[in-house]
Design a protein around this motif. Structure first.
Motif, PDB file in Angstrom:
ATOM      1  N   MET A  11      20.553  32.194   6.296  1.00 47.58           N
ATOM      2  CA  MET A  11      19.160  32.584   6.190  1.00 47.58           C
ATOM      3  C   MET A  11      18.499  32.210   7.511  1.00 47.58           C
ATOM      4  SD  MET A  11      16.408  31.086   3.432  1.00 47.58           S
ATOM      5  CE  MET A  11      16.451  29.387   3.942  1.00 47.58           C
ATOM      6  N   ARG A  12      17.745  33.181   8.063  1.00 45.46           N
ATOM      7  CA  ARG A  12      17.072  32.891   9.326  1.00 45.46           C
ATOM      8  C   ARG A  12      15.599  33.241   9.237  1.00 45.46           C
ATOM      9  NH1 ARG A  12      16.073  37.151  13.085  1.00 45.46           N
ATOM     10  NH2 ARG A  12      16.688  39.134  12.198  1.00 45.46           N
ATOM     11  N   VAL A  13      14.821  32.575  10.089  1.00 45.26           N
ATOM     12  CA  VAL A  13      13.389  32.843  10.173  1.00 45.26           C
ATOM     13  C   VAL A  13      13.202  33.966  11.179  1.00 45.26           C
ATOM     14  CG1 VAL A  13      11.116  31.873  10.661  1.00 45.26           C
ATOM     15  CG2 VAL A  13      12.886  30.438   9.607  1.00 45.26           C
ATOM     16  N   ILE A  14      12.442  35.002  10.787  1.00 43.31           N
ATOM     17  CA  ILE A  14      12.299  36.219  11.587  1.00 43.31           C
ATOM     18  C   ILE A  14      11.398  36.024  12.810  1.00 43.31           C
ATOM     19  CG2 ILE A  14      11.555  38.640  11.526  1.00 43.31           C
ATOM     20  CD1 ILE A  14      13.950  38.177   9.752  1.00 43.31           C
ATOM     21  N   THR A  15      10.204  35.448  12.606  1.00 43.47           N
ATOM     22  CA  THR A  15       9.272  35.308  13.730  1.00 43.47           C
ATOM     23  C   THR A  15       8.349  34.116  13.512  1.00 43.47           C
ATOM     24  OG1 THR A  15       7.878  36.584  15.241  1.00 43.47           O
ATOM     25  CG2 THR A  15       7.385  36.789  12.901  1.00 43.47           C
ATOM     26  N   GLY A  16       7.538  33.825  14.507  1.00 44.49           N
ATOM     27  CA  GLY A  16       6.606  32.710  14.425  1.00 44.49           C
ATOM     28  C   GLY A  16       7.156  31.465  15.087  1.00 44.49           C
ATOM     29  N   LYS A  17       6.548  30.331  14.776  1.00 41.64           N
ATOM     30  CA  LYS A  17       6.918  29.085  15.454  1.00 41.64           C
ATOM     31  C   LYS A  17       8.336  28.612  15.130  1.00 41.64           C
ATOM     32  CE  LYS A  17       4.334  26.279  12.132  1.00 41.64           C
ATOM     33  NZ  LYS A  17       3.164  25.411  11.976  1.00 41.64           N
ATOM     34  N   ARG A  68      19.237  35.437  -4.765  1.00 42.54           N
ATOM     35  CA  ARG A  68      19.518  36.410  -3.725  1.00 42.54           C
ATOM     36  C   ARG A  68      18.329  36.382  -2.769  1.00 42.54           C
ATOM     37  NH1 ARG A  68      15.627  38.694  -5.297  1.00 42.54           N
ATOM     38  NH2 ARG A  68      15.162  39.180  -7.419  1.00 42.54           N
ATOM     39  N   PRO A  69      18.529  35.854  -1.553  1.00 40.29           N
ATOM     40  CA  PRO A  69      17.410  35.832  -0.617  1.00 40.29           C
ATOM     41  C   PRO A  69      16.995  37.259  -0.261  1.00 40.29           C
ATOM     42  CG  PRO A  69      19.340  34.720   0.319  1.00 40.29           C
ATOM     43  CD  PRO A  69      19.739  35.299  -0.996  1.00 40.29           C
ATOM     44  N   ALA A  96      -1.168  30.186   0.762  1.00 39.42           N
ATOM     45  CA  ALA A  96      -0.167  31.024   0.103  1.00 39.42           C
ATOM     46  C   ALA A  96       0.609  30.266  -0.974  1.00 39.42           C
ATOM     47  CB  ALA A  96       0.797  31.588   1.136  1.00 39.42           C
ATOM     48  N   LEU A  97       1.062  31.051  -1.952  1.00 44.71           N
ATOM     49  CA  LEU A  97       1.889  30.544  -3.040  1.00 44.71           C
ATOM     50  C   LEU A  97       3.129  31.414  -3.146  1.00 44.71           C
ATOM     51  CD1 LEU A  97       2.380  28.826  -5.634  1.00 44.71           C
ATOM     52  CD2 LEU A  97       0.966  30.496  -6.867  1.00 44.71           C
ATOM     53  N   ASP A  98       4.296  30.779  -3.134  1.00 48.35           N
ATOM     54  CA  ASP A  98       5.577  31.465  -3.273  1.00 48.35           C
ATOM     55  C   ASP A  98       6.162  31.072  -4.634  1.00 48.35           C
ATOM     56  OD1 ASP A  98       8.091  32.632  -2.967  1.00 48.35           O
ATOM     57  OD2 ASP A  98       8.708  31.325  -1.311  1.00 48.35           O
ATOM     58  N   LEU A  99       6.094  32.004  -5.583  1.00 50.61           N
ATOM     59  CA  LEU A  99       6.612  31.756  -6.930  1.00 50.61           C
ATOM     60  C   LEU A  99       8.061  32.225  -7.025  1.00 50.61           C
ATOM     61  CD1 LEU A  99       3.577  33.044  -9.018  1.00 50.61           C
ATOM     62  CD2 LEU A  99       4.260  30.663  -8.703  1.00 50.61           C
ATOM     63  N   PHE A 100       8.864  31.497  -7.784  1.00 51.30           N
ATOM     64  CA  PHE A 100      10.301  31.785  -7.903  1.00 51.30           C
ATOM     65  C   PHE A 100      10.900  31.714  -6.492  1.00 51.30           C
ATOM     66  CE2 PHE A 100       7.957  34.295 -11.044  1.00 51.30           C
ATOM     67  CZ  PHE A 100       8.543  33.910 -12.241  1.00 51.30           C
ATOM     68  N   ALA A 101      10.699  30.596  -5.815  1.00 49.55           N
ATOM     69  CA  ALA A 101      10.992  30.464  -4.383  1.00 49.55           C
ATOM     70  C   ALA A 101      12.461  30.654  -4.015  1.00 49.55           C
ATOM     71  CB  ALA A 101      10.488  29.119  -3.870  1.00 49.55           C
ATOM     72  N   GLY A 102      13.379  30.433  -4.931  1.00 49.25           N
ATOM     73  CA  GLY A 102      14.799  30.690  -4.655  1.00 49.25           C
ATOM     74  C   GLY A 102      15.347  29.856  -3.522  1.00 49.25           C
ATOM     75  N   THR A 103      15.557  30.464  -2.369  1.00 49.93           N
ATOM     76  CA  THR A 103      16.081  29.751  -1.202  1.00 49.93           C
ATOM     77  C   THR A 103      14.957  29.242  -0.292  1.00 49.93           C
ATOM     78  OG1 THR A 103      16.216  31.769   0.117  1.00 49.93           O
ATOM     79  CG2 THR A 103      18.178  31.165  -1.180  1.00 49.93           C
ATOM     80  N   GLY A 104      13.729  29.659  -0.558  1.00 51.82           N
ATOM     81  CA  GLY A 104      12.602  29.249   0.284  1.00 51.82           C
ATOM     82  C   GLY A 104      12.388  30.146   1.481  1.00 51.82           C
ATOM     83  N   SER A 105      13.076  31.253   1.541  1.00 51.10           N
ATOM     84  CA  SER A 105      13.006  32.161   2.688  1.00 51.10           C
ATOM     85  C   SER A 105      11.575  32.646   2.969  1.00 51.10           C
ATOM     86  CB  SER A 105      13.925  33.355   2.429  1.00 51.10           C
ATOM     87  OG  SER A 105      13.806  34.308   3.435  1.00 51.10           O
ATOM     88  N   ILE A 106      10.856  33.056   1.948  1.00 48.22           N
ATOM     89  CA  ILE A 106       9.484  33.544   2.135  1.00 48.22           C
ATOM     90  C   ILE A 106       8.565  32.386   2.527  1.00 48.22           C
ATOM     91  CG2 ILE A 106       7.498  34.630   1.004  1.00 48.22           C
ATOM     92  CD1 ILE A 106       9.803  36.595   1.655  1.00 48.22           C
ATOM     93  N   THR A 107       8.756  31.240   1.912  1.00 49.39           N
ATOM     94  CA  THR A 107       7.987  30.044   2.278  1.00 49.39           C
ATOM     95  C   THR A 107       8.133  29.755   3.766  1.00 49.39           C
ATOM     96  OG1 THR A 107       8.123  29.059   0.076  1.00 49.39           O
ATOM     97  CG2 THR A 107       7.815  27.544   1.916  1.00 49.39           C
ATOM     98  N   LEU A 108       9.358  29.807   4.264  1.00 47.53           N
ATOM     99  CA  LEU A 108       9.599  29.540   5.688  1.00 47.53           C
ATOM    100  C   LEU A 108       8.889  30.549   6.584  1.00 47.53           C
ATOM    101  CD1 LEU A 108      13.391  28.608   5.614  1.00 47.53           C
ATOM    102  CD2 LEU A 108      11.436  27.071   5.844  1.00 47.53           C
ATOM    103  N   GLU A 109       8.917  31.812   6.195  1.00 50.62           N
ATOM    104  CA  GLU A 109       8.237  32.839   6.997  1.00 50.62           C
ATOM    105  C   GLU A 109       6.724  32.606   7.012  1.00 50.62           C
ATOM    106  OE1 GLU A 109       9.587  34.993   8.995  1.00 50.62           O
ATOM    107  OE2 GLU A 109      11.654  34.797   8.314  1.00 50.62           O
ATOM    108  N   LEU A 110       6.157  32.241   5.878  1.00 44.13           N
ATOM    109  CA  LEU A 110       4.719  31.983   5.806  1.00 44.13           C
ATOM    110  C   LEU A 110       4.337  30.773   6.662  1.00 44.13           C
ATOM    111  CD1 LEU A 110       4.316  32.673   1.996  1.00 44.13           C
ATOM    112  CD2 LEU A 110       3.261  34.021   3.836  1.00 44.13           C
ATOM    113  N   LEU A 111       5.131  29.722   6.581  1.00 42.07           N
ATOM    114  CA  LEU A 111       4.884  28.537   7.411  1.00 42.07           C
ATOM    115  C   LEU A 111       5.021  28.867   8.893  1.00 42.07           C
ATOM    116  CD1 LEU A 111       6.855  25.882   5.349  1.00 42.07           C
ATOM    117  CD2 LEU A 111       4.361  25.951   5.674  1.00 42.07           C
ATOM    118  N   SER A 112       6.039  29.626   9.224  1.00 43.21           N
ATOM    119  CA  SER A 112       6.306  29.986  10.610  1.00 43.21           C
ATOM    120  C   SER A 112       5.160  30.779  11.219  1.00 43.21           C
ATOM    121  CB  SER A 112       7.615  30.782  10.702  1.00 43.21           C
ATOM    122  OG  SER A 112       7.986  30.975  12.046  1.00 43.21           O
ATOM    123  N   ARG A 113       4.466  31.547  10.391  1.00 41.47           N
ATOM    124  CA  ARG A 113       3.343  32.370  10.852  1.00 41.47           C
ATOM    125  C   ARG A 113       2.023  31.613  10.859  1.00 41.47           C
ATOM    126  NH1 ARG A 113       7.334  35.554   9.361  1.00 41.47           N
ATOM    127  NH2 ARG A 113       7.483  37.672  10.135  1.00 41.47           N
ATOM    128  N   GLY A 114       2.048  30.349  10.471  1.00 41.29           N
ATOM    129  CA  GLY A 114       0.869  29.506  10.620  1.00 41.29           C
ATOM    130  C   GLY A 114      -0.033  29.341   9.415  1.00 41.29           C
TER     131      GLY A 114
END
Length: 180
Positions: free
Chosen positions: A1-7, A22-23, A47-65
């Motif tokens: 799993m990788r972070v697409i963009t941001g910090k 499944r991420p 932001a709220l990430d429900l059913f976070a699974g692997t945390g992939s969306i959480t990481l993208e949201l954090l990365s974008r600030g």
């Protein structure tokens, strides 16, 4: 799993092969966030990430600030993985919670600007999930809900429905909570 963009762009995290989650694919995730730029200013979005699974969306949201990203995951192993990744980042905006996402929506009294929900596609409550979230206090008035779902779900008849995007087998439906 990788972070697409941001910090955190380019950071990789190895998801254990034994995980059931499944991420969201990189292709779908990248396109989703390109669309989201037209809807939200990430640096102003709680932001709220429900059913976070692997945390992939959480990481993208954090990365974008995003100044606050709460993620809810009930599977102990998945939650432990998400917590480990978030500790490695040391991002103060991250708030992982272990628990049932449906119960969280019922009990939440904190409003979010953006709610992302990626439930298991076979979840019996999936068809009613937009209603549950939009009538709860989870989403602020004017807030945006994105629901990831399978191709058999159609939410376009709802009055709060904005649009549907499909990327391969991944489908996103967007909803806006009314200002009332």
């Amino acid at each position: 799993m990788r972070v697409i963009t941001g910090k955190y762009k380019g950071r990789h995290f190895e998801v254990p092969h034994t995980f059931k989650a499944r991420p969201t694919t990189d292709f779908a995730k990248e396109n989703l966030f390109n669309v989201l730029r037209a809807y939200v200013d990430f640096e102003e979005t709680r932001a709220l990430d429900l059913f976070a699974g692997t945390g992939s969306i959480t990481l993208e949201l954090l990365s974008r600030g995003c100044p606050l990203v709460t993620c809810v995951e009930r599977d102990r192993r998945h939650f432990a993985f998400i917590s480990q990744v978030l500790r490695a980042l040391g991002d103060a905006a991250a708030r992982p919670l272990m628990g049932d996402a449906l119960r969280y929506v019922e009990r939440c009294r904190e409003g979010f600007d953006l709610v992302f929900a990626d439930p298991p596609y076979a979840l019996p409550e999936l068809p009613e999930l937009p209603e549950r979230i939009l009538r709860s206090e989870t989403l602020r008035p004017g807030g945006l809900l994105i629901l990831e779902h399978g191709k058999t779900n159609d939410f376009s008849g709802r009055p709060d429905f904005l649009e549907h995007r499909s990327y391969g087998s991944v489908n996103f439906s967007f909803f806006r909570r009314s200002e009332d």
